[in-house]
Design a protein around this motif. Structure first.
Motif, PDB file in Angstrom:
ATOM      1  N   PRO A   1       5.584  26.048 -10.318  1.00 19.39           N
ATOM      2  CA  PRO A   1       5.225  24.634 -10.201  1.00 19.39           C
ATOM      3  C   PRO A   1       6.434  23.727  -9.957  1.00 19.39           C
ATOM      4  CG  PRO A   1       4.108  25.611 -12.069  1.00 19.39           C
ATOM      5  CD  PRO A   1       5.076  26.619 -11.570  1.00 19.39           C
ATOM      6  N   HIS A   2       7.568  24.072 -10.540  1.00 26.39           N
ATOM      7  CA  HIS A   2       8.763  23.268 -10.332  1.00 26.39           C
ATOM      8  C   HIS A   2       9.239  23.362  -8.881  1.00 26.39           C
ATOM      9  CE1 HIS A   2       8.599  23.926 -14.665  1.00 26.39           C
ATOM     10  NE2 HIS A   2       9.217  22.763 -14.767  1.00 26.39           N
ATOM     11  N   ALA A   3       9.186  24.559  -8.325  1.00 28.58           N
ATOM     12  CA  ALA A   3       9.584  24.732  -6.929  1.00 28.58           C
ATOM     13  C   ALA A   3       8.622  24.002  -5.999  1.00 28.58           C
ATOM     14  CB  ALA A   3       9.642  26.214  -6.585  1.00 28.58           C
ATOM     15  N   LEU A   4       7.317  24.075  -6.291  1.00 31.79           N
ATOM     16  CA  LEU A   4       6.340  23.382  -5.454  1.00 31.79           C
ATOM     17  C   LEU A   4       6.503  21.869  -5.536  1.00 31.79           C
ATOM     18  CD1 LEU A   4       3.159  25.533  -6.101  1.00 31.79           C
ATOM     19  CD2 LEU A   4       4.550  25.442  -4.031  1.00 31.79           C
ATOM     20  N   MET A   5       6.825  21.356  -6.718  1.00 32.20           N
ATOM     21  CA  MET A   5       6.992  19.910  -6.862  1.00 32.20           C
ATOM     22  C   MET A   5       8.289  19.432  -6.215  1.00 32.20           C
ATOM     23  SD  MET A   5       4.274  18.800  -7.963  1.00 32.20           S
ATOM     24  CE  MET A   5       3.426  20.159  -7.192  1.00 32.20           C
ATOM     25  N   LEU A   6       9.299  20.286  -6.171  1.00 35.04           N
ATOM     26  CA  LEU A   6      10.506  19.945  -5.426  1.00 35.04           C
ATOM     27  C   LEU A   6      10.172  19.810  -3.941  1.00 35.04           C
ATOM     28  CD1 LEU A   6      13.530  19.467  -5.576  1.00 35.04           C
ATOM     29  CD2 LEU A   6      13.867  21.912  -5.278  1.00 35.04           C
ATOM     30  N   THR A   7       9.344  20.708  -3.446  1.00 32.25           N
ATOM     31  CA  THR A   7       8.873  20.612  -2.065  1.00 32.25           C
ATOM     32  C   THR A   7       8.040  19.346  -1.863  1.00 32.25           C
ATOM     33  OG1 THR A   7       8.827  23.012  -1.959  1.00 32.25           O
ATOM     34  CG2 THR A   7       7.611  21.828  -0.266  1.00 32.25           C
ATOM     35  N   ALA A   8       7.202  19.012  -2.837  1.00 36.96           N
ATOM     36  CA  ALA A   8       6.374  17.804  -2.736  1.00 36.96           C
ATOM     37  C   ALA A   8       7.243  16.546  -2.699  1.00 36.96           C
ATOM     38  CB  ALA A   8       5.399  17.732  -3.901  1.00 36.96           C
ATOM     39  N   ILE A   9       8.339  16.539  -3.436  1.00 33.79           N
ATOM     40  CA  ILE A   9       9.247  15.389  -3.415  1.00 33.79           C
ATOM     41  C   ILE A   9       9.864  15.232  -2.035  1.00 33.79           C
ATOM     42  CG2 ILE A   9      11.445  14.518  -4.319  1.00 33.79           C
ATOM     43  CD1 ILE A   9      10.619  15.812  -7.017  1.00 33.79           C
ATOM     44  N   VAL A  10      10.280  16.329  -1.431  1.00 35.42           N
ATOM     45  CA  VAL A  10      10.871  16.271  -0.090  1.00 35.42           C
ATOM     46  C   VAL A  10       9.846  15.791   0.927  1.00 35.42           C
ATOM     47  CG1 VAL A  10      11.892  17.685   1.743  1.00 35.42           C
ATOM     48  CG2 VAL A  10      12.600  18.014  -0.623  1.00 35.42           C
ATOM     49  N   VAL A  11       8.623  16.294   0.843  1.00 35.84           N
ATOM     50  CA  VAL A  11       7.567  15.850   1.768  1.00 35.84           C
ATOM     51  C   VAL A  11       7.262  14.368   1.551  1.00 35.84           C
ATOM     52  CG1 VAL A  11       5.123  16.143   2.326  1.00 35.84           C
ATOM     53  CG2 VAL A  11       6.586  18.135   2.054  1.00 35.84           C
ATOM     54  N   SER A  12       7.250  13.937   0.300  1.00 31.23           N
ATOM     55  CA  SER A  12       7.004  12.530  -0.010  1.00 31.23           C
ATOM     56  C   SER A  12       8.073  11.633   0.593  1.00 31.23           C
ATOM     57  CB  SER A  12       6.941  12.350  -1.526  1.00 31.23           C
ATOM     58  OG  SER A  12       6.880  10.998  -1.867  1.00 31.23           O
TER      59      SER A  12
ATOM     60  N   LYS B   1       0.834  -1.203   0.000  1.00 27.07           N
ATOM     61  CA  LYS B   1       0.000   0.000   0.000  1.00 27.07           C
ATOM     62  C   LYS B   1       0.875   1.261   0.000  1.00 27.07           C
ATOM     63  CE  LYS B   1      -4.160  -1.695   2.301  1.00 27.07           C
ATOM     64  NZ  LYS B   1      -5.279  -1.212   1.503  1.00 27.07           N
ATOM     65  N   LEU B   2       1.955   1.238   0.755  1.00 29.56           N
ATOM     66  CA  LEU B   2       2.866   2.376   0.789  1.00 29.56           C
ATOM     67  C   LEU B   2       3.524   2.581  -0.574  1.00 29.56           C
ATOM     68  CD1 LEU B   2       4.360   4.568   2.393  1.00 29.56           C
ATOM     69  CD2 LEU B   2       6.044   2.826   3.010  1.00 29.56           C
ATOM     70  N   MET B   3       3.929   1.516  -1.223  1.00 30.94           N
ATOM     71  CA  MET B   3       4.519   1.630  -2.552  1.00 30.94           C
ATOM     72  C   MET B   3       3.504   2.173  -3.555  1.00 30.94           C
ATOM     73  SD  MET B   3       6.779  -1.884  -2.455  1.00 30.94           S
ATOM     74  CE  MET B   3       6.740  -2.097  -4.193  1.00 30.94           C
ATOM     75  N   SER B   4       2.260   1.738  -3.437  1.00 29.63           N
ATOM     76  CA  SER B   4       1.204   2.235  -4.320  1.00 29.63           C
ATOM     77  C   SER B   4       0.947   3.719  -4.084  1.00 29.63           C
ATOM     78  CB  SER B   4      -0.082   1.444  -4.096  1.00 29.63           C
ATOM     79  OG  SER B   4       0.112   0.093  -4.407  1.00 29.63           O
ATOM     80  N   MET B   5       0.993   4.121  -2.818  1.00 31.51           N
ATOM     81  CA  MET B   5       0.823   5.538  -2.504  1.00 31.51           C
ATOM     82  C   MET B   5       1.948   6.365  -3.128  1.00 31.51           C
ATOM     83  SD  MET B   5       0.541   7.425   1.191  1.00 31.51           S
ATOM     84  CE  MET B   5       2.267   7.199   1.577  1.00 31.51           C
ATOM     85  N   ASN B   6       3.169   5.846  -3.098  1.00 29.25           N
ATOM     86  CA  ASN B   6       4.295   6.551  -3.712  1.00 29.25           C
ATOM     87  C   ASN B   6       4.137   6.648  -5.224  1.00 29.25           C
ATOM     88  OD1 ASN B   6       5.678   7.221  -1.398  1.00 29.25           O
ATOM     89  ND2 ASN B   6       6.858   5.336  -1.375  1.00 29.25           N
ATOM     90  N   ILE B   7       3.591   5.613  -5.854  1.00 28.86           N
ATOM     91  CA  ILE B   7       3.340   5.664  -7.297  1.00 28.86           C
ATOM     92  C   ILE B   7       2.322   6.759  -7.607  1.00 28.86           C
ATOM     93  CG2 ILE B   7       2.308   4.382  -9.223  1.00 28.86           C
ATOM     94  CD1 ILE B   7       3.628   1.871  -8.046  1.00 28.86           C
ATOM     95  N   MET B   8       1.286   6.872  -6.778  1.00 28.38           N
ATOM     96  CA  MET B   8       0.300   7.945  -6.974  1.00 28.38           C
ATOM     97  C   MET B   8       0.950   9.318  -6.816  1.00 28.38           C
ATOM     98  SD  MET B   8      -3.078   6.472  -5.044  1.00 28.38           S
ATOM     99  CE  MET B   8      -3.837   8.062  -4.972  1.00 28.38           C
ATOM    100  N   GLN B   9       1.828   9.473  -5.821  1.00 26.32           N
ATOM    101  CA  GLN B   9       2.490  10.749  -5.607  1.00 26.32           C
ATOM    102  C   GLN B   9       3.376  11.118  -6.796  1.00 26.32           C
ATOM    103  OE1 GLN B   9       4.513  10.038  -1.901  1.00 26.32           O
ATOM    104  NE2 GLN B   9       2.801  10.796  -0.679  1.00 26.32           N
ATOM    105  N   VAL B  10       4.095  10.144  -7.329  1.00 22.51           N
ATOM    106  CA  VAL B  10       4.956  10.396  -8.478  1.00 22.51           C
ATOM    107  C   VAL B  10       4.121  10.810  -9.690  1.00 22.51           C
ATOM    108  CG1 VAL B  10       6.467   9.247 -10.151  1.00 22.51           C
ATOM    109  CG2 VAL B  10       6.879   8.981  -7.719  1.00 22.51           C
ATOM    110  N   SER B  11       2.976  10.182  -9.882  1.00 24.42           N
ATOM    111  CA  SER B  11       2.141  10.547 -11.027  1.00 24.42           C
ATOM    112  C   SER B  11       1.627  11.978 -10.905  1.00 24.42           C
ATOM    113  CB  SER B  11       0.977   9.570 -11.181  1.00 24.42           C
ATOM    114  OG  SER B  11       0.016   9.747 -10.166  1.00 24.42           O
ATOM    115  N   ILE B  12       1.288  12.402  -9.715  1.00 27.06           N
ATOM    116  CA  ILE B  12       0.816  13.774  -9.519  1.00 27.06           C
ATOM    117  C   ILE B  12       1.950  14.773  -9.745  1.00 27.06           C
ATOM    118  CG2 ILE B  12      -0.057  15.389  -7.777  1.00 27.06           C
ATOM    119  CD1 ILE B  12      -1.699  12.986  -6.694  1.00 27.06           C
ATOM    120  N   ILE B  13       3.146  14.435  -9.303  1.00 23.29           N
ATOM    121  CA  ILE B  13       4.301  15.301  -9.538  1.00 23.29           C
ATOM    122  C   ILE B  13       4.578  15.402 -11.031  1.00 23.29           C
ATOM    123  CG2 ILE B  13       6.800  15.472  -9.206  1.00 23.29           C
ATOM    124  CD1 ILE B  13       6.285  14.323  -6.356  1.00 23.29           C
ATOM    125  N   PHE B  14       4.532  14.266 -11.750  1.00 24.19           N
ATOM    126  CA  PHE B  14       4.696  14.286 -13.210  1.00 24.19           C
ATOM    127  C   PHE B  14       3.661  15.193 -13.860  1.00 24.19           C
ATOM    128  CE2 PHE B  14       6.805   9.874 -13.872  1.00 24.19           C
ATOM    129  CZ  PHE B  14       8.039  10.425 -13.584  1.00 24.19           C
TER     130      PHE B  14
END
Length: 130
Positions: free
Chosen positions: A87-98, A43-56
């Motif tokens: 958006p690039h700066a926000l997604m960099l922040t999202a990667i760190v939070v992820s 489930k955690l791996m699936s959640m990470n896949i969802m996060q990566v898709s949103i960042i993409f």
């Protein structure tokens, strides 16, 4: 319309919008994993896949045809020629939070495994209710 025309249309669509199809596939793959898998690590791996898709999605949505990076180099003073860096700066922040969220979740899963001996949802709920 013959098969060559259809192939050409599909090829043009994928060349222009293929990344959005990839984003949708990744998002729904992650959602499917969150719903179907009974193992909390999966489930955690699936959640990470969802996060990566949103960042993409946000990174691809922020691009524009012929845009330049916003660096003052004397080429142009026209602000519409630059790509929006927000958006690039926000997604960099999202990667760190992820990464932080994943680290905390892995630590919690390790504690659950040590205490109850499993990370399977059904077994864990059964052992917690005893």
């Amino acid at each position: 319309m013959n098969s060559a025309d259809i192939f050409g249309l599909v090829n043009d669509f994928l060349a222009d919008r293929g990344i959005y199809a990839l984003v949708l596939i990744l998002f729904f793959l992650g959602m499917f994993g969150m719903i179907v898998c009974k193992n909390y690590l999966k489930k955690l791996m699936s959640m990470n896949i969802m996060q990566v898709s949103i960042i993409f999605f946000f990174l691809c949505f922020a691009q524009k045809e012929g845009g330049m990076i916003p660096v003052l180099d004397g080429i142009t003073n026209d602000p519409s020629a630059y790509i929006n860096p927000l958006p690039h700066a926000l997604m960099l922040t999202a990667i760190v939070v992820s990464l932080g969220t994943t680290g905390v979740a892995l630590a919690l899963l390790m504690r659950l495994k040590d205490k109850y001996g499993t990370v399977e949802e059904d077994e864990l709920l059964g052992r917690m209710s005893e």
